[in-house]
Structures are given as C-alpha cells and as structure tokens.
Design an enzyme around this catalytic site. Sequence first.
Site, PDB file in Angstrom:
ATOM      1  N   MET A  94    -106.895 -47.129 -37.566  1.00  7.60           N
ATOM      2  CA  MET A  94    -107.390 -46.881 -38.920  1.00  7.60           C
ATOM      3  C   MET A  94    -106.331 -46.318 -39.853  1.00  7.60           C
ATOM      4  O   MET A  94    -106.606 -46.076 -41.022  1.00  7.60           O
ATOM      5  CB  MET A  94    -108.574 -45.910 -38.860  1.00  7.60           C
ATOM      6  CG  MET A  94    -109.784 -46.439 -38.111  1.00  7.60           C
ATOM      7  SD  MET A  94    -110.471 -47.923 -38.880  1.00  7.60           S
ATOM      8  CE  MET A  94    -110.931 -47.287 -40.492  1.00  7.60           C
ATOM      9  N   ARG A  95    -105.115 -46.098 -39.339  1.00  7.68           N
ATOM     10  CA  ARG A  95    -104.090 -45.503 -40.193  1.00  7.68           C
ATOM     11  C   ARG A  95    -103.766 -46.409 -41.376  1.00  7.68           C
ATOM     12  O   ARG A  95    -103.530 -45.938 -42.495  1.00  7.68           O
ATOM     13  CB  ARG A  95    -102.831 -45.201 -39.381  1.00  7.68           C
ATOM     14  CG  ARG A  95    -101.748 -44.495 -40.208  1.00  7.68           C
ATOM     15  CD  ARG A  95    -100.547 -44.109 -39.373  1.00  7.68           C
ATOM     16  NE  ARG A  95    -100.830 -42.935 -38.568  1.00  7.68           N
ATOM     17  CZ  ARG A  95    -100.806 -42.914 -37.247  1.00  7.68           C
ATOM     18  NH1 ARG A  95    -100.537 -44.014 -36.579  1.00  7.68           N
ATOM     19  NH2 ARG A  95    -101.046 -41.804 -36.586  1.00  7.68           N
ATOM     20  N   ALA A  96    -103.760 -47.720 -41.149  1.00  7.62           N
ATOM     21  CA  ALA A  96    -103.443 -48.646 -42.233  1.00  7.62           C
ATOM     22  C   ALA A  96    -104.459 -48.544 -43.367  1.00  7.62           C
ATOM     23  O   ALA A  96    -104.094 -48.575 -44.552  1.00  7.62           O
ATOM     24  CB  ALA A  96    -103.387 -50.073 -41.700  1.00  7.62           C
TER      25      ALA A  96
END
Length: 669
Positions: free
Chosen positions: A273-275
Amino acid sequence: MTTPFPFTAVVGQDDLRLALLLNAVSPAIGGVLVRGEKGTAKSTAVRALSVLLPALEVVAGCRFSCDPASPDPGCPDGPHEHAFETRPARMVELPVGASEDRLVGSLDIERALAEGVKTFEPGLLAQAHRGILYVDEVNLLHDHLVDLLLDAAAMGASYVEREGVSVRHAARFLLVGTMNPEEGELRPQLLDRFGLTVEVAASREPDQRVEVVRRRLAYDDDPAGFAERWADEESAVRERIVAARKLLPSVRLGDGALRQIAATCAAFEVDGMRADIVMARTATALAAWAGRTDVLAEDVRQAALLALPHRRRRNPFDAPGLDESKLDETLEEFSGSDDGEGGEHPDPDGPDGGGGQPAPDDGPQGGDTAARPEAGEDGEPQASSGAGEQSAARASEPFRTKVLSVPGLGEGAAGRRSRARTEHGRTTGARRPRGALTKLHLAATVLAAAPHQRARGRSGRGLVVRRDDLRQATREGREGNLVLFVVDASGSMAARQRMSAVKGAVLSLLLDAYQRRDKVGLVTFRGAAADVALPPTSSVDAAAVRLESLPTGGRTPLAAGLLKAHDVLRVERLRDPARRALVVVVTDGRATGGPEPVALAGRAARLFAAEGVASVVVDCESGPVRLGLAGQLAGELGGTAVTLDELRADSIAGLVRNVQGTSTSRRAA
C-alpha cells in the site's frame, strides 16, 4: 562550491526539478531517487535546491536542530532554553564509504572509558534534521546503511541502541539519492522505500546542449555574478515553496481522486500500500504547488508517473517505466467522480503531461527462436563474410541458483556471498585500531589496560585507560565476488538449446549476483578473436541486453578466449584487488583458431592455475564419439570438468562450490 549553481538556471530536467520541489513542499512524500547517466545535472540540481529551502528557526545551541515552537522533549541535548537562532537549511552528504557510526551516531567511547562521561555523538541523520540528506551513488551504498536511512526517513526519527547508549532523536529530512543504473541496481525492496523516482538523460537537442554549456561556462567564470543574475527567479521559487507549504493542509483529496489512485495502483499490480499513500501525498503536493485546494485528475496522473515506475519492477530484468496509454485508460474509467474531478482544469504552472517513462518492452529482444541447422566449423560455410554465423538464441528462463562461495576468508567489498573480514558481522577477535575507533572490543581493551594500573598510579575503583589500550573488534561477515564466464560461441556450440541453456545460466547467476552484491562478467570467443561481451558489472539491465544479442558461428579461438579472460581479471585486480574471482569456461574443448591452437590454449590455461584462480569447465561436447578435450582443459586450468547435462539450476552452483574446494585443496597441497 561556495556559491551553488542556481536551481532555476538548470536547463531542462523538468521532471527532476518538479520531484525535488514537491518533496520540498511535502517531505512526507518520502524523497526522490534520481536515475540516469553521468553528467546530467543530478548532483547540481540537488545542491541547488538546498538554497531554496526557507531558513530555519532552531533552539540555540541544540545539536539536533530542535524547533523552538515545539522542541523535542526527548532530545539527547536535554531541556532547552527559549532562546533560538536562525540558520539556513542544511544539505548533508552521505559518502558511499560511510560507517554505521557516522550515519546514526554513537557513544563517544574514548571519553566514556577515560573520563567516565556517557556522551552521545550525533551522526549525519541528526545533522540532516529539517534539511536535505543527499546520497550520491546510493546504489553503491551498503544495503544495511540504506535500510537505516530509509527507516529514519519513514519514521521521522532515529533510534540508536548500541554500546550501552539508548537515544532517540528527530530525523525529518528530504532524502535524495542519485545513481547511474550502469553501475548496478538497488534491490526492489529498497526501491519501494523511495517516494518518487525520476529518469534523467542528456538532451539530444543541439540548441539545448549549447545553452547548458553557455550557462556552465558563465557560472565557472563568475559564480557570484551568475547567481545574482538569477536571484529574482530563485526568490520567486522560494516564495512559492513557502506558499505551497502553507496551503498544503487545506488541500482536499476527494473520494474520486482516491478511487483513481487505488485503481491505478491495482491496474499496475503494485505490491503493498505504500504506492497508494505516496501517490496521495504527491497529488496533494501537486495541487498545493499549483495554488489549488482540490486535487484534480491531472495531479493523479503526474503522481503516478513519479511514484510508480520503480515499484512495478518484479525483478531486475523488468524495464522501468509505465505504459501511459494504460494509465490514461484507467484514469478515464474512474474519472466520473462526485467532486467533479477529471474535467478540463489546466495548470498553467504545473507539468505539461510529459515526463513519463517509456513504455516497457515485453522482454529482452532475442533472435528468432526457431531451430536452425548448426554451423559446422570444419565444413566450409557458404557465406564469405561472417561465415557460419547464426542469429542470437534467446536465453532460457532464469532460475534460482544455489549459493556460490569462494573458500577461505577474504577482505573484499561488502556483499552477501563468501566469508570475509568486514565492518559488520559477528565478532571474531580484536586488534589495535588503524584509525578512528569505531567498534570497541571491551574485553580486549580491559585486558590491555589491566597490567598497567599500578604503574599508572590507579587509586579507587576506576580503570585508568589510555589510547594505546583501546582495541578494535574484528568481525566476520560476507563479501561480494566476481564470477567470470568464458563462453565458446563458435560454430560447434551453435545448437540453440545449448546456447539457450548457457545464457539462462549466466542470467540466473547474474540475478543471484545482483541480490548478493556480486559482479558478473562474460567473455565470448568465436571466429578469430575473443570479446568482452559483458565487462564485470552488477547491472542486470545491461547484462540481459548483451547476452540476448550474443551470436554464434565460426572457428574456436580457445586460447584467445582464455587470454582475454586473464586480461579482464588482471584489470579487475588493479581496480579492486580484494575481490576474489571464479572462472567458468563453457566449451567443448576444441581449439581450432590461430597457429598451434591446442598448445596455445594449454599455455593460457596454465596461467590461471599458476595464480590459483578457481575454475570449472562445462563440457559441451556432444555425439557418440567424445574426445574428452574439455577434461584436458580443466586439468590445465587446475579445475574440474563436467558435462553439459550438469549445467542445470540445481547442479551448477553446487558444482562450482565443489570445484572451488578442489582448487583450494590443490593449491594447499
């Protein structure tokens, strides 16, 4: 440079400048990784940005740059007075050869032992707080140091637990890393930790190149005068950064924009989910930079072009970049939002929609995979030029290899393969420090000081320690190695299945070397000469392209191939004398090129044996009648020969390990 080159005077590089400015507006984005060839103003732009950052108000005398408006109650410098001072934002450079102590800080060991004072010495992370931390050639930095600085950048704090000291201090900074992909890649796990990435290249437009040279010469002649001519533009950008920072908390990221972000990340199959989070922060910063309080579809698109290219790489063979047509289709599909996003809202000061990465290729471009007749060496080919040459065979699918390891204890570059004396790892002994003390061996230090206590007039319970008593801990970790393949590409090796397997093995070991911080090289020989098809490198992108285009055909100049490999090793020893090598010769053992080919090949092979280079010969001879020439070559090399059937994923690595042990035993005997 006492007067940095003005940021606004940098010619072109719009994506680079935009990415840096967005991080200046919102450091929470997570920094910028700048990838590109040498001489493309990467370092110049980063250094120029530091001048544009607003001046800081800091607590007077604080070594950790605490904000007087909200001083850190846990600051290692203790309770703060209300006095403050103003100073420019710092740009701190992290050298590639920096130690862990230099990065995170450490206990002042000499004062602790000699004076009994427990003092923490801040590192570069503390110095970079509220400024810029710049890492040139970040791909050459040791992985554990990259992990440390990325952790600090993500958490906004540095935690130090070592040598009896426990310290936490704020470490919020704009992280910028630059790298040349030709010198090796970062691991995908580390790539993901950088917020944005930018690909830079020199312009191919003559007029723009002329302007670059003109400005650079003018700057070199009179740095202060040149900077003064750009002072108004610099001031305008500085004021815009301040205004965008103030506006940032008011920017609204609507549900429509969030759906577009989520759909884009899902469409490109980005892990984790970092993107999504980075895209959301980048789109918000883009809106603030444009002076808007609403995030538009164009902000989401530009955020994707900056935040996703380096995250879609599944392995090092994947080309970086995004398919912009696919991106546009995804955004169009989710453009119908409840807050009116996706309409015509041009940003007069924002990007023009360019700057995206090139669409990725489907894979390395090999030749036709259809089988063709072999080009015989001894049967005269019909063609007069390039006789017997066939188009390149495609490499077989890369596979996971077992660990290759060179026996003994080396002192090469830090890596993840063979045993070596390193700065990190398990403690194995102690020695006198050769410079500044970095890793104290406490027991050895006490033992060195104990016999001299009476002579030094010791009284009381304290231990009298002098500099000569200090002992540095010696540690054992892992090093990187050089695996050099010497591949016979002559007509007798032209069967596509053979070359496909050979290329697949080289690519697989290169992938393993990329993960273990090794170097891999490739020498080929065919016709009348040998060539260095792949100089020793860790760049898997360059390796994949060169291996796929390797043709076959012609006679077998075996001696030339061995001598070329010997020359490659000689040059590498001059560049990196501590890196140990392994030579893997892939051939059927035939020598048909040049005068006295067999005798010359034997003499060339004995050079490797005399220098104790570990080697293995992969015997590619086929047919009912076998001459055993590869076995004879292995004997001359001081190595071992194996058949082509043993060139498999589950056997080649074990084979190399065994051969290395055999070579070591032979040298010891």
